[in-house]
Design an enzyme around this catalytic site. Structure first.
Site, PDB file in Angstrom:
ATOM      1  N   GLU A  53       0.814  -1.221   0.000  1.00 32.51           N
ATOM      2  CA  GLU A  53       0.000   0.000   0.000  1.00 32.51           C
ATOM      3  C   GLU A  53       0.846   1.270   0.000  1.00 32.51           C
ATOM      4  O   GLU A  53       0.456   2.269  -0.591  1.00 32.51           O
ATOM      5  CB  GLU A  53      -0.945   0.013   1.206  1.00 32.51           C
ATOM      6  N   GLU A  62      -2.161   8.882  -1.278  1.00 34.44           N
ATOM      7  CA  GLU A  62      -2.454   8.278  -2.574  1.00 34.44           C
ATOM      8  C   GLU A  62      -1.948   9.163  -3.711  1.00 34.44           C
ATOM      9  O   GLU A  62      -2.106  10.378  -3.682  1.00 34.44           O
ATOM     10  CB  GLU A  62      -3.976   8.081  -2.687  1.00 34.44           C
ATOM     11  N   ASN A  99     -14.664   7.430   6.918  1.00 34.04           N
ATOM     12  CA  ASN A  99     -13.543   6.766   7.584  1.00 34.04           C
ATOM     13  C   ASN A  99     -12.668   7.773   8.328  1.00 34.04           C
ATOM     14  O   ASN A  99     -12.235   7.517   9.452  1.00 34.04           O
ATOM     15  CB  ASN A  99     -12.715   5.968   6.573  1.00 34.04           C
TER      16      ASN A  99
END
Length: 175
Positions: A53, A62, A99
């Protein structure tokens, strides 16, 4: 379970840069204990997912713009700009307003107002460990189900071969 070392992580992921490993290492060793990531299988699976990740601890944000998450109600992205603002951050790439809100509440920090806090080493690690434990991944990885763990973290099978490779290398390195 012994603490992780720079050498152990380099053995699993030779491309990881020492400076990046050092940045997260003490946070990882402390948080993994608190979140019960404390067996060889749990540690191997957790590291495999983190290494994939984060690109070997290189990225905690990201690379994509986050535009793909715009308007995703399943992520709680209900306001214009939420996709970009709450794109993946942390070592497991926490994504979405809902989240961020929940994790911020659990940690007592304002991730809605300051989503970039998840880019700091402490919170990048804490959010990864929190996600891992809160989604029951300790128990799932004990069954060596890399596919199921990957689906929970990523929503699909993205990077499955690399995650499996890292998991195997990690099992050998920490045995």
């Amino acid at each position: 379970m012994k603490d992780l070392t720079v050498d152990t992580i380099k053995e699993i992921c030779p491309s990881a840069q020492k400076i990046n490993i050092i940045k997260y290492l003490s946070f990882l060793n402390n948080a993994m204990k608190r979140y019960d990531i404390n067996t060889a299988q749990r540690v191997a699976s957790f590291l495999a997912q983190l290494l994939h990740e984060s690109g070997g601890f290189m990225y905690v944000k990201e690379l994509a713009s986050g535009e793909a998450y715009e308007g995703r109600k399943d992520l709680g992205n209900t306001e214009i700009g939420d996709g970009r603002r709450y794109k993946g951050r942390g070592l497991i790439q926490l994504t979405g307003r809902a989240n961020y809100k929940q994790v911020g509440k659990d940690f007592g920090i304002d991730l809605i107002g300051q989503p970039e806090l998840l880019e700091e080493p402490k919170w990048a690690v804490e959010s990864a460990c929190h996600f891992w434990k809160s989604h029951g991944l300790n128990e799932i990885c004990e069954k060596y189900d890399v596919v199921k763990v990957t689906k929970i973290i990523n929503g699909g099978r993205n990077g499955l071969a690399e995650r499996t490779h890292y998991s195997e290398k990690a099992k050998q390195a920490i045995a």
